[in-house]
Write a protein that holds these residues in place. Structure first.
Motif, PDB file in Angstrom:
ATOM      1  N   THR A  87       0.928  -1.090   0.137  1.00 38.40           N
ATOM      2  CA  THR A  87      -0.209  -0.034   0.281  1.00 38.40           C
ATOM      3  C   THR A  87       0.898   1.510  -0.165  1.00 38.40           C
ATOM      4  OG1 THR A  87       0.118  -0.125   2.671  1.00 38.40           O
ATOM      5  CG2 THR A  87      -1.796  -0.760   1.493  1.00 38.40           C
ATOM      6  N   HIS A  88       2.220   1.207   0.575  1.00 38.69           N
ATOM      7  CA  HIS A  88       3.264   1.891   1.045  1.00 38.69           C
ATOM      8  C   HIS A  88       3.486   2.497  -1.188  1.00 38.69           C
ATOM      9  CE1 HIS A  88       2.013   2.692   4.646  1.00 38.69           C
ATOM     10  NE2 HIS A  88       2.357   1.564   4.766  1.00 38.69           N
ATOM     11  N   PHE A  89       3.320   1.396  -2.269  1.00 44.43           N
ATOM     12  CA  PHE A  89       4.544   1.998  -2.644  1.00 44.43           C
ATOM     13  C   PHE A  89       4.403   3.125  -3.510  1.00 44.43           C
ATOM     14  CE2 PHE A  89       4.215   1.469  -8.384  1.00 44.43           C
ATOM     15  CZ  PHE A  89       5.759   0.949  -8.349  1.00 44.43           C
ATOM     16  N   GLY A  90       4.924   4.168  -4.143  1.00 45.80           N
ATOM     17  CA  GLY A  90       5.409   4.921  -4.759  1.00 45.80           C
ATOM     18  C   GLY A  90       5.597   5.976  -3.824  1.00 45.80           C
ATOM     19  N   GLU A  91       5.753   5.792  -2.590  1.00 42.08           N
ATOM     20  CA  GLU A  91       6.563   6.618  -1.650  1.00 42.08           C
ATOM     21  C   GLU A  91       7.528   7.224  -1.437  1.00 42.08           C
ATOM     22  OE1 GLU A  91       4.483   5.483   2.027  1.00 42.08           O
ATOM     23  OE2 GLU A  91       2.712   5.292   1.491  1.00 42.08           O
ATOM     24  N   VAL A  92       8.463   6.085  -2.242  1.00 39.12           N
ATOM     25  CA  VAL A  92      10.229   7.005  -2.321  1.00 39.12           C
ATOM     26  C   VAL A  92       9.998   7.372  -3.286  1.00 39.12           C
ATOM     27  CG1 VAL A  92      11.757   5.800  -2.419  1.00 39.12           C
ATOM     28  CG2 VAL A  92      10.150   4.804  -0.850  1.00 39.12           C
ATOM     29  N   SER A  93       9.869   6.904  -4.316  1.00 43.51           N
ATOM     30  CA  SER A  93      10.332   8.503  -5.779  1.00 43.51           C
ATOM     31  C   SER A  93       8.839   9.635  -5.912  1.00 43.51           C
ATOM     32  CB  SER A  93      10.358   7.874  -6.654  1.00 43.51           C
ATOM     33  OG  SER A  93       8.809   6.992  -7.253  1.00 43.51           O
ATOM     34  N   ARG A  94       8.194   8.984  -4.803  1.00 44.62           N
ATOM     35  CA  ARG A  94       6.403   9.868  -5.063  1.00 44.62           C
ATOM     36  C   ARG A  94       6.474  10.566  -6.499  1.00 44.62           C
ATOM     37  NH1 ARG A  94       7.706  15.313  -3.107  1.00 44.62           N
ATOM     38  NH2 ARG A  94      10.082  14.682  -3.529  1.00 44.62           N
ATOM     39  N   LEU A  95       6.038   9.877  -7.933  1.00 44.22           N
ATOM     40  CA  LEU A  95       6.728  10.091  -9.192  1.00 44.22           C
ATOM     41  C   LEU A  95       5.062   9.363  -9.753  1.00 44.22           C
ATOM     42  CD1 LEU A  95       9.812   8.927 -10.226  1.00 44.22           C
ATOM     43  CD2 LEU A  95       9.206  10.732  -9.623  1.00 44.22           C
ATOM     44  N   ASP A  96       4.477  10.185 -10.440  1.00 40.40           N
ATOM     45  CA  ASP A  96       3.193   9.411 -11.331  1.00 40.40           C
ATOM     46  C   ASP A  96       3.968   8.220 -12.327  1.00 40.40           C
ATOM     47  OD1 ASP A  96       3.461   9.624 -14.076  1.00 40.40           O
ATOM     48  OD2 ASP A  96       4.213  11.725 -13.092  1.00 40.40           O
ATOM     49  N   ALA A  97       2.684   7.433 -12.174  1.00 42.42           N
ATOM     50  CA  ALA A  97       2.623   6.426 -12.839  1.00 42.42           C
ATOM     51  C   ALA A  97       3.577   6.145 -14.864  1.00 42.42           C
ATOM     52  CB  ALA A  97       1.314   5.328 -12.959  1.00 42.42           C
ATOM     53  N   GLU A  98       3.230   6.809 -15.477  1.00 39.63           N
ATOM     54  CA  GLU A  98       3.646   7.281 -16.497  1.00 39.63           C
ATOM     55  C   GLU A  98       5.036   7.493 -16.986  1.00 39.63           C
ATOM     56  OE1 GLU A  98       4.273   7.075 -20.774  1.00 39.63           O
ATOM     57  OE2 GLU A  98       2.596   5.992 -19.228  1.00 39.63           O
ATOM     58  N   THR A  99       5.330   8.241 -15.746  1.00 43.41           N
ATOM     59  CA  THR A  99       6.960   8.476 -15.601  1.00 43.41           C
ATOM     60  C   THR A  99       7.197   7.010 -14.996  1.00 43.41           C
ATOM     61  OG1 THR A  99       6.117  10.604 -14.884  1.00 43.41           O
ATOM     62  CG2 THR A  99       9.063   9.599 -14.298  1.00 43.41           C
ATOM     63  N   MET A 100       7.286   6.560 -13.736  1.00 40.16           N
ATOM     64  CA  MET A 100       7.681   5.226 -13.526  1.00 40.16           C
ATOM     65  C   MET A 100       7.546   4.285 -14.539  1.00 40.16           C
ATOM     66  SD  MET A 100       5.553   4.628 -10.199  1.00 40.16           S
ATOM     67  CE  MET A 100       5.965   5.166  -8.679  1.00 40.16           C
ATOM     68  N   ARG A 101       6.711   3.974 -15.602  1.00 35.77           N
ATOM     69  CA  ARG A 101       6.741   3.040 -16.783  1.00 35.77           C
ATOM     70  C   ARG A 101       7.481   3.759 -17.617  1.00 35.77           C
ATOM     71  NH1 ARG A 101       1.574   0.618 -19.336  1.00 35.77           N
ATOM     72  NH2 ARG A 101       2.581  -0.552 -21.337  1.00 35.77           N
ATOM     73  N   LEU A 102       8.084   4.756 -17.854  1.00 32.43           N
ATOM     74  CA  LEU A 102       8.985   5.614 -18.958  1.00 32.43           C
ATOM     75  C   LEU A 102      10.566   5.049 -17.687  1.00 32.43           C
ATOM     76  CD1 LEU A 102       7.924   8.323 -20.232  1.00 32.43           C
ATOM     77  CD2 LEU A 102       7.932   7.192 -21.708  1.00 32.43           C
ATOM     78  N   LEU A 103      10.266   4.984 -16.877  1.00 29.76           N
ATOM     79  CA  LEU A 103      11.911   5.560 -16.139  1.00 29.76           C
ATOM     80  C   LEU A 103      11.870   3.795 -15.813  1.00 29.76           C
ATOM     81  CD1 LEU A 103      12.335   7.826 -13.512  1.00 29.76           C
ATOM     82  CD2 LEU A 103      13.211   7.466 -15.537  1.00 29.76           C
ATOM     83  N   SER A 104      11.257   2.852 -15.712  1.00 26.78           N
ATOM     84  CA  SER A 104      10.826   1.576 -15.198  1.00 26.78           C
ATOM     85  C   SER A 104      12.065   0.634 -17.014  1.00 26.78           C
ATOM     86  CB  SER A 104       9.469   0.482 -15.073  1.00 26.78           C
ATOM     87  OG  SER A 104      10.062  -0.275 -15.608  1.00 26.78           O
ATOM     88  N   ALA A 105      11.338   0.968 -18.280  1.00 28.08           N
ATOM     89  CA  ALA A 105      11.475   0.552 -19.659  1.00 28.08           C
ATOM     90  C   ALA A 105      13.582   1.204 -19.639  1.00 28.08           C
ATOM     91  CB  ALA A 105      10.891   1.386 -20.742  1.00 28.08           C
TER      92      ALA A 105
END
Length: 409
Positions: A164-182
Motif C-alpha cells: 500500500t506504500h508503493f510510490g512513496e519513495v520516489s513520489r512519481l506518477d505512473a507514466e513517469t515510472m513506466r518510462l523509467l522502468s523501461a
C-alpha cells in the motif's frame, strides 16, 4: 566478499551535531537521530567497468554521512552490496570474450583500490549478490506464498499492488515510472504481467547464462531489487537510518526494494530516509557506462593525480547537485590542496577552534561540503598572511580535514 582497509579517523575535541539531510521520500529535510549505532545501506557497483567519477561522487557523499555520525560519537553499521551477476555484466563479458566471474572479480578489486586511495571508509559488510542467493530464495518464496508475487513463464514477479506504500519513495506518477522502468532494467511491455511496473524477483534459467538452485523456484538467478533487500534485512533489519545511492536509483531500485521489504515484513518504512546523490556529467551528458563518457579514478591515479585532489574535486560540489567534470574542476582542486598543505606545514597559525565548528556545522547542514571547503580556505588565507601564533592550530586543522572531509594533508 571482503571490503577494503579502513583509514584511521582522527579524534577531535568535542562532538558534532546531528545530521539534517534531504529525504527523497518526503521531499524535505529530516534530522537523523540514530541510536548508539547508526545504520546505513548504500547500493554498490555492478562490476563490469572501473570506478568512474560519478561512482566516486556518490560514495563520497555517504562517506561524509559516516564521518558526521562518527563525529557525534556513534558507531556506524555500514552495508554495501556488489551486483556481481546481472545482465550488463554478462553482456560485457560476452562482448569482450571474458569469463563473467573473472571480469567481476577484476573490476571489484580495482574498485577496492580506488576506494582505498580516496580514503572512503569501508562497509562493515560487503556482500556480493551471488553469495547472498541462499538468503534471497526464501524471501522470493515467501512473497509468492503470501500472494505478493506470481509466476510468469517460469519467472517470478513482485506485484507492486501488494504494498500500500508503493510510490512513496520516489513520489512519481505512473507514466513517469513506466518510462523509467523501461530505461532502467525493467520490462513494462512484457505481456502477461499484472501491472507493467511489476519487477522480476527471480529469473528462470536461460540457456548460456549462469543459474543457481532456487528450491521451489527452480534454477535461475535473482532480480536486482530483491538482492539488496535480502542483504539489508539480514544485516540491518527494517527501519534502518539511511538508504543511499545515486539519484537514478530512487526509481525503480529503491522504490521497489522498499515495497519488497514492506510486503515481506508488514512493517513501514524500510528506511527512515532515502538519500540520493546527483549525477556527474562529461561533455554535457550524464557520465555513464552505457554512453562510454567516463573519467576513471584509476586512470587519474595512474596519470599521477593525487587522490586527495580527486576527493577535493568531489567535495567542491554539493552532493545533491548535478555537475560537470572538467579539467578546470580538477586543476582547482589540485591548487586548493597545495594551499592547504602549505598552510598546515607551518609551525603555528590562527586559532582553529572556530574552523572546526564551521566544518561541523556545514556538514550537519545537508552535507554542505562546499561551505566546509570555503571555511578551510579562509583559515589558510589567514595563515598565509601570518594571522596567528597558536602552535596547535595547524595540527588541529589537519586532523579536522582528515576526520570530517577525508582529505589527508
Amino acid at each position: 566478499m571482503h571490503a577494503w582497509p579502513a583509514s584511521e579517523v582522527p579524534a577531535l575535541p568535542g562532538k558534532g551535531a546531528d545530521l539534517q539531510i534531504h529525504d527523497t521520500a518526503t521531499g524535505g529535510r529530516v534530522t537523523l537521530d540514530p541510536g548508539p549505532v547508526a545504520r546505513i545501506y548504500v547500493c554498490g557497483i555492478t562490476p563490469y567497468d572501473a570506478t568512474h567519477i560519478g561512482h566516486a561522487a556518490t560514495y563520497n557523499a555517504f562517506d561524509l554521512v559516516q564521518r558526521v555520525w562518527l563525529d557525534t560519537k556513534r558507531q556506524v553499521h555500514y552495508v554495501q552490496n556488489v551486483t556481481d551477476v546481472d545482465d550488463p555484466l554478462l553482456e560485457r563479458a560476452v562482448r569482450d570474450g571474458q569469463d563473467w566471474t573473472e571480469l567481476a572479480e577484476r573490476e571489484t578489486a580495482l574498485f577496492r583500490e580506488d576506494m582505498t586511495a580516496l580514503r572512503m571508509l569501508p562497509p562493515k559488510h560487503y556482500i556480493g549478490a551471488v553469495e547472498a542467493i541462499p538468503g534471497i530464495v526464501p524471501l522470493v518464496e515467501r512473497l509468492r506464498d503470501c500472494g505478493a508475487a506470481y509466476e510468469l513463464e517460469g519467472d517470478v514477479y513482485f506485484s507492486v499492488e501488494s504494498d500500500t506504500h508503493f510510490g512513496e519513495v520516489s513520489r512519481l506518477d505512473a507514466e513517469t515510472m513506466r518510462l523509467l522502468s523501461a530505461e532502467r532494467g525493467g520490462d513494462p511491455e512484457r505481456p502477461g504481467k499484472k501491472n507493467p511496473l511489476d519487477p522480476m524477483l527471480w529469473m528462470a534459467a536461460r540457456e548460456g547464462e549462469p543459474s543457481w538452485d532456487g528450491g521451489s523456484l527452480g534454477r535461475g538467478r535473482p532480480g536486482w531489487h530483491i538482492e539488496c533487500v535480502a542483504i539489508a534485512l539480514d544485516h540491518l533489519g527494517m527501519g534502518f537510518d539511511v538508504q543511499g545511492g545515486g539519484s537514478d536509483l530512487a526509481f525503480p531500485h529503491h522504490e521497489m526494494g522498499a515495497s519488497h521489504a514492506q510486503a515481506l515484513t508488514g512493517e513501514h518504512p524500510f528506511a527512515q530516509a532515502y538519500v540520493h546523490a546527483g549525477m556527474v556529467a562529461l561533455n554535457g551528458e550524464k557520465m555513464s557506462k552505457s554512453k562510454g563518457n567516463l573519467v576513471f579514478v584509476s586512470k587519474l591515479r595512474h596519470d599521477g593525480v593525487d587522490p586527495a585532489a580527486i576527493r577535493l574535486a568531489l567535495l567542491g560540489h554539493h552532493y545533491r547537485d548535478d555537475w560537470e567534470w572538467t579539467d578546470r574542476v580538477l586543476q582547482d582542486a589540485v591548487e586548493r590542496l597545495a594551499r592547504w598543505r602549505a598552510a598546515v606545514s607551518r609551525p603555528d597559525g590562527p586559532s582553529a577552534d572556530a574552523l572546526v565548528d564551521e566544518i561541523r556545522a556545514a556538514l550537519a547542514d545537508d552535507l554542505d561540503a562546499p561551505s566546509a571547503l570555503r571555511a578551510v580556505d579562509r583559515w589558510a588565507a589567514l595563515q598565509q598572511s601570518g594571522g596567528g601564533t597558536r602552535e596547535d592550530a595547524p595540527g588541529l586543522v589537519s586532523r579536522a580535514v582528515d576526520a570530517l572531509l577525508g582529505v589527508a594533508l
